[in-house]
Write a protein that holds these residues in place. Structure first.
Motif, PDB file in Angstrom:
ATOM      1  N   LEU A 195      24.601  24.058 -42.283  1.00  0.00           N
ATOM      2  CA  LEU A 195      23.406  24.827 -41.940  1.00  0.00           C
ATOM      3  C   LEU A 195      22.313  23.894 -41.437  1.00  0.00           C
ATOM      4  O   LEU A 195      22.099  22.830 -42.020  1.00  0.00           O
ATOM      5  CB  LEU A 195      22.912  25.584 -43.176  1.00  0.00           C
ATOM      6  CG  LEU A 195      21.778  26.591 -42.961  1.00  0.00           C
ATOM      7  CD1 LEU A 195      22.255  27.800 -42.164  1.00  0.00           C
ATOM      8  CD2 LEU A 195      21.217  27.048 -44.300  1.00  0.00           C
ATOM      9  N   ASN A 208      18.420  24.113 -40.662  1.00  0.00           N
ATOM     10  CA  ASN A 208      17.040  24.591 -40.565  1.00  0.00           C
ATOM     11  C   ASN A 208      16.220  23.874 -41.650  1.00  0.00           C
ATOM     12  O   ASN A 208      16.799  23.279 -42.567  1.00  0.00           O
ATOM     13  CB  ASN A 208      16.943  26.126 -40.646  1.00  0.00           C
ATOM     14  CG  ASN A 208      17.312  26.698 -41.998  1.00  0.00           C
ATOM     15  OD1 ASN A 208      16.818  26.247 -43.027  1.00  0.00           O
ATOM     16  ND2 ASN A 208      18.197  27.689 -42.005  1.00  0.00           N
ATOM     17  N   PRO A 209      14.894  23.912 -41.535  1.00  0.00           N
ATOM     18  CA  PRO A 209      14.070  23.124 -42.478  1.00  0.00           C
ATOM     19  C   PRO A 209      14.271  23.496 -43.938  1.00  0.00           C
ATOM     20  O   PRO A 209      14.008  22.686 -44.831  1.00  0.00           O
ATOM     21  CB  PRO A 209      12.633  23.430 -42.027  1.00  0.00           C
ATOM     22  CG  PRO A 209      12.754  23.820 -40.611  1.00  0.00           C
ATOM     23  CD  PRO A 209      14.067  24.536 -40.487  1.00  0.00           C
ATOM     24  N   GLN A 210      14.751  24.717 -44.195  1.00  0.00           N
ATOM     25  CA  GLN A 210      14.953  25.126 -45.588  1.00  0.00           C
ATOM     26  C   GLN A 210      16.048  24.306 -46.276  1.00  0.00           C
ATOM     27  O   GLN A 210      16.077  24.217 -47.502  1.00  0.00           O
ATOM     28  CB  GLN A 210      15.293  26.617 -45.675  1.00  0.00           C
ATOM     29  CG  GLN A 210      14.273  27.538 -45.045  1.00  0.00           C
ATOM     30  CD  GLN A 210      12.861  27.296 -45.514  1.00  0.00           C
ATOM     31  OE1 GLN A 210      12.645  26.730 -46.580  1.00  0.00           O
ATOM     32  NE2 GLN A 210      11.884  27.682 -44.721  1.00  0.00           N
ATOM     33  N   ARG A 246      14.113  21.427 -47.676  1.00  0.00           N
ATOM     34  CA  ARG A 246      13.253  21.859 -48.795  1.00  0.00           C
ATOM     35  C   ARG A 246      14.090  22.233 -50.013  1.00  0.00           C
ATOM     36  O   ARG A 246      13.720  21.929 -51.150  1.00  0.00           O
ATOM     37  CB  ARG A 246      12.372  23.039 -48.362  1.00  0.00           C
ATOM     38  CG  ARG A 246      11.350  22.647 -47.303  1.00  0.00           C
ATOM     39  CD  ARG A 246      10.196  23.628 -47.198  1.00  0.00           C
ATOM     40  NE  ARG A 246       9.328  23.238 -46.090  1.00  0.00           N
ATOM     41  CZ  ARG A 246       9.348  23.813 -44.894  1.00  0.00           C
ATOM     42  NH1 ARG A 246      10.186  24.805 -44.641  1.00  0.00           N
ATOM     43  NH2 ARG A 246       8.544  23.401 -43.939  1.00  0.00           N
ATOM     44  N   THR A 247      15.225  22.892 -49.778  1.00  0.00           N
ATOM     45  CA  THR A 247      16.101  23.245 -50.905  1.00  0.00           C
ATOM     46  C   THR A 247      16.579  21.979 -51.620  1.00  0.00           C
ATOM     47  O   THR A 247      16.549  21.892 -52.854  1.00  0.00           O
ATOM     48  CB  THR A 247      17.317  24.055 -50.412  1.00  0.00           C
ATOM     49  OG1 THR A 247      16.857  25.270 -49.825  1.00  0.00           O
ATOM     50  CG2 THR A 247      18.281  24.373 -51.546  1.00  0.00           C
ATOM     51  N   VAL A 304      15.143  19.096 -51.679  1.00  0.00           N
ATOM     52  CA  VAL A 304      13.990  18.498 -52.369  1.00  0.00           C
ATOM     53  C   VAL A 304      13.757  19.208 -53.697  1.00  0.00           C
ATOM     54  O   VAL A 304      13.561  18.574 -54.738  1.00  0.00           O
ATOM     55  CB  VAL A 304      12.715  18.579 -51.482  1.00  0.00           C
ATOM     56  CG1 VAL A 304      11.473  18.210 -52.281  1.00  0.00           C
ATOM     57  CG2 VAL A 304      12.860  17.677 -50.269  1.00  0.00           C
TER      58      VAL A 304
END
Lengths: 120, 142
Positions: free
Chosen positions: A51, A53-55, A58-59, A61
């Motif tokens: 995958l 995307n920026p998430q 963040r996930t 992190v």
């Protein structure tokens, strides 16, 4: 296992975090669903995912992970690379598919044995 | 909560790629305060799930995090469509997220159950057509 060993086993390219390749990690998980990573993963330091995307950053992190491996030749965006740099996250990219990448790491000793029980 | 420290965030509901920014900032702030890593982890995961939910379902909203002596409280408030059946929404795997969200790695129906799992207390107040207010607390052991 050192992150540099992961890089060698997967013939991966280092996108960011060259200075942290000597860090040790003790378990990993593979998923394209960040919902599942947030719900079921515990104490895994490495995330393998296809995958982009920026998430994803963040996930990782949020889960206190140290390294993300993008499989299937996926390339993170500049925004993702910047987020990873700010968070001290190592990003690797390999052309191997998820199954093979996970299998290589598992068979060389990087386990995923601390997956949380599914009972909510 | 005298002496409590609070952080306020506006969560932008227009751009999914920006979702989670507030949670990342909260995590940084809690680290600076020197709180236990496991507490920081639980607070930030619960808030991140809530923030993602606000963006997916409610067009954004507001988040307030209060650090008190005995607990960290997270309040998420939105003016979205509300939750018609909270009991159903709390079931693992139940989701009303569109397929486009699943393709971004979310919408597996684990958000609310996960928020409850990572916190010590969780309260959901919701009214259809008016919005939702979720209050979560993670207790601090002295």
């Amino acid at each position: 296992m050192k992150i540099c060993t992961i890089q060698e086993l997967l013939n991966a390219r280092v996108i960011v975090g060259e200075e942290r390749l000597g860090d040790h990690v003790y378990s990993a998980c593979g998923s394209d669903m960040m919902s599942d990573v947030l719900a079921y993963v515990k104490d895994q330091a490495v995330l393998l995912t296809g995958l982009v995307n920026p998430q994803v950053i963040r996930t990782a992190v949020m889960m206190d992970m140290h390294c993300i491996v993008f499989v299937r030749s996926k390339e993170p965006t500049p925004e993702m690379i910047q987020l990873a740099e700010e968070s001290g996250m190592v990003l690797l990219a390999t052309d191997k598919r998820m199954y093979e990448a996970c299998g290589l790491l598992y068979s060389n000793g990087l386990v995923g044995n601390k997956v949380r029980e599914t009972s909510a | 909560m005298s002496g409590a420290l609070s952080f306020h965030f506006d969560v932008d509901g227009e751009n999914f790629t920006m979702a989670g920014q507030a949670s990342v900032q909260v995590k940084k702030n809690l680290r600076r305060l020197g709180l236990p890593p496991e507490v920081i982890r639980r607070v930030s995961i619960a808030m991140y799930e809530g923030e993602i939910n606000m963006v997916i379902h409610a067009g954004g909203g507001h988040a307030e995090v209060v650090v008190a002596e005995d607990a960290i409280e997270i309040v998420l408030q939105d003016n979205g469509p509300g939750i018609a059946n909270i009991e159903q929404a709390m079931q693992a795997g139940f989701s009303t997220a569109p397929d486009a969200i699943r393709s971004l790695g979310f919408g597996a129906g684990m958000g609310l159950p996960n928020m409850k799992r990572y916190t010590d207390e969780m309260d959901i107040q919701s009214e259809v057509g008016r919005g939702t207010r979720i209050t979560m607390r993670v207790l601090l052991e002295n």
